[in-house]
Motif scaffolding. Structure first.
Motif, PDB file in Angstrom:
ATOM      1  N   PHE A 166      26.433  29.996 -13.448  1.00 55.18           N
ATOM      2  CA  PHE A 166      26.541  29.475 -12.083  1.00 55.18           C
ATOM      3  C   PHE A 166      25.287  28.677 -11.757  1.00 55.18           C
ATOM      4  O   PHE A 166      24.175  29.223 -11.793  1.00 55.18           O
ATOM      5  CB  PHE A 166      26.699  30.604 -11.068  1.00 55.18           C
ATOM      6  CG  PHE A 166      26.687  30.113  -9.640  1.00 55.18           C
ATOM      7  CD1 PHE A 166      27.735  29.337  -9.168  1.00 55.18           C
ATOM      8  CD2 PHE A 166      25.625  30.388  -8.795  1.00 55.18           C
ATOM      9  CE1 PHE A 166      27.720  28.846  -7.869  1.00 55.18           C
ATOM     10  CE2 PHE A 166      25.608  29.905  -7.497  1.00 55.18           C
ATOM     11  CZ  PHE A 166      26.666  29.137  -7.036  1.00 55.18           C
ATOM     12  N   TRP A 176      35.111  33.608 -11.064  1.00 50.79           N
ATOM     13  CA  TRP A 176      35.378  32.534 -12.025  1.00 50.79           C
ATOM     14  C   TRP A 176      35.075  32.950 -13.465  1.00 50.79           C
ATOM     15  O   TRP A 176      35.403  32.217 -14.400  1.00 50.79           O
ATOM     16  CB  TRP A 176      34.528  31.308 -11.716  1.00 50.79           C
ATOM     17  CG  TRP A 176      34.634  30.751 -10.345  1.00 50.79           C
ATOM     18  CD1 TRP A 176      35.567  31.049  -9.379  1.00 50.79           C
ATOM     19  CD2 TRP A 176      33.757  29.776  -9.765  1.00 50.79           C
ATOM     20  NE1 TRP A 176      35.317  30.321  -8.243  1.00 50.79           N
ATOM     21  CE2 TRP A 176      34.217  29.535  -8.438  1.00 50.79           C
ATOM     22  CE3 TRP A 176      32.633  29.094 -10.222  1.00 50.79           C
ATOM     23  CZ2 TRP A 176      33.589  28.635  -7.597  1.00 50.79           C
ATOM     24  CZ3 TRP A 176      32.009  28.188  -9.387  1.00 50.79           C
ATOM     25  CH2 TRP A 176      32.472  27.965  -8.081  1.00 50.79           C
ATOM     26  N   ARG A 205      32.589  30.071 -15.354  1.00 56.75           N
ATOM     27  CA  ARG A 205      31.929  29.584 -14.138  1.00 56.75           C
ATOM     28  C   ARG A 205      31.511  28.119 -14.259  1.00 56.75           C
ATOM     29  O   ARG A 205      31.632  27.354 -13.297  1.00 56.75           O
ATOM     30  CB  ARG A 205      30.724  30.478 -13.813  1.00 56.75           C
ATOM     31  CG  ARG A 205      31.120  31.849 -13.259  1.00 56.75           C
ATOM     32  CD  ARG A 205      29.914  32.716 -13.003  1.00 56.75           C
ATOM     33  NE  ARG A 205      29.231  33.069 -14.238  1.00 56.75           N
ATOM     34  CZ  ARG A 205      28.060  33.712 -14.293  1.00 56.75           C
ATOM     35  NH1 ARG A 205      27.438  34.048 -13.174  1.00 56.75           N
ATOM     36  NH2 ARG A 205      27.513  34.007 -15.463  1.00 56.75           N
ATOM     37  N   ALA A 253      31.471  32.952  -7.002  1.00 57.52           N
ATOM     38  CA  ALA A 253      31.673  32.474  -8.372  1.00 57.52           C
ATOM     39  C   ALA A 253      31.888  33.601  -9.374  1.00 57.52           C
ATOM     40  O   ALA A 253      32.312  33.328 -10.512  1.00 57.52           O
ATOM     41  CB  ALA A 253      30.477  31.624  -8.802  1.00 57.52           C
TER      42      ALA A 253
END
Length: 304
Positions: A242, A274, A278, A271
């Motif tokens: 991230f 994700w 990410r 995030a």
């Protein structure tokens, strides 16, 4: 000259990647696209740093991907490995759909950009050089400088009938790099020395814990938090980081998720859903932002 298969798992569309590359200012080359489903690349291949050219072809989305390499035979395997990393084909994308299944924002991005994976710099070395060159430059100005350095000091490669310049490898930089300040020239040479010493090896960087890799990259002169993340995520092609220092991404996330002035820690928590892609989601958010605002092309910061 033989064709080599580039295996991958999950959705992939080379034409989408080509469109992305054409609009990615740090690497944009109007002559790179041969035609729909084809991509030409030219770069110094690590660890020899000799220039190579590669023609990549995919007849249809999610179909087989093949490549022809124009290089010293000793560099073919390394070149193919670099291309797979650049196109994110070395990452198993079969689980990416599951991220969209649990996050409606990601699902919308996946529908809008089917088969698009991050396209990385040719190498962490080139990404670090871009970070040095672009500091306090506008992106378009820095892109022109990078292209001029490639044309003046890199070796051209004939890629299926098209001459493409290569960014100069770490041993090819002139003693005083032109078009940039003396300080940037010194820092570019520090990056080159690190590359020659193996400190910018993509696989080695990706094998480290994220924080450790960032810390090591920040030991390079001129590489701060933003640049270190760029080198790791977009140079080494790490699929799951991230970007904590990328303001445009943070602004786009706030817009997409309806958040009012969120802290970076709040966005990092968003995030988490994700994982383990990410980086992939962050790239799709940035692609959509540029498509809708044209802020990099115009040099004007968008208001979302």
């Amino acid at each position: 000259m033989m064709w080599h298969d580039l295996p991958y798992q999950g959705p992939f569309d080379l034409t989408a990647s080509t469109r992305f590359l054409e609009g990615f200012a740090p690497a944009a080359r109007p002559d790179a696209a041969a035609s729909a489903g084809e991509l030409r690349l030219a770069f110094p291949a690590a660890p020899s740093w000799r220039p190579v050219g590669v023609l990549v072809r995919q007849a249809e989305p999610d179909g087989p991907v093949r490549a022809r390499v124009f290089a010293d035979p000793a560099d073919i395997d390394a070149a193919l490995e670099q291309v797979r990393r650049m196109l994110s084909l070395d990452v198993d994308g079969a689980g990416f759909a599951a991220v969209g299944a649990r996050d409606p924002v990601v699902a919308q991005l996946q529908r809008r950009y089917p088969g698009l994976r991050p396209v990385a710099f040719h190498s962490p070395y080139e990404a670090a050089c871009w970070a040095i060159i672009s500091h306090r430059f506008g992106i378009l100005q820095a892109s022109r400088v990078k292209q001029q350095l490639a044309e003046r000091f890199g070796e051209p490669v004939d890629v299926a009938g098209v001459q493409l310049p290569t960014f100069p490898g770490p041993g090819a930089l002139p003693e005083r790099v032109p078009l940039v300040s003396a300080l940037k020239s010194e820092r570019l040479h520090a990056v080159a020395e690190a590359a020659l010493a193996g400190r910018l090896d993509a696989a080695a960087l990706r094998a480290l814990p994220l924080d450790e890799a960032i810390t090591r990259l920040r030991e390079l002169p001129g590489i701060g938090p933003f640049s270190a993340e760029l080198v790791l995520l977009r140079g080494a092609g790490h699929p799951d980081g991230f970007p904590t220092a990328e303001a445009r991404l943070h602004d786009e996330m706030a817009h997409a998720y309806g958040l009012a002035e969120p802290a970076v820690a709040d966005l990092a928590r968003v995030a988490e859903s994700w994982r383990p892609y990410r980086t992939w989601v962050a790239v799709l958010l940035r692609v959509r932002r540029e498509e809708e605002t044209n802020e990099i092309a115009t040099g004007r910061r968008a208001q979302r």
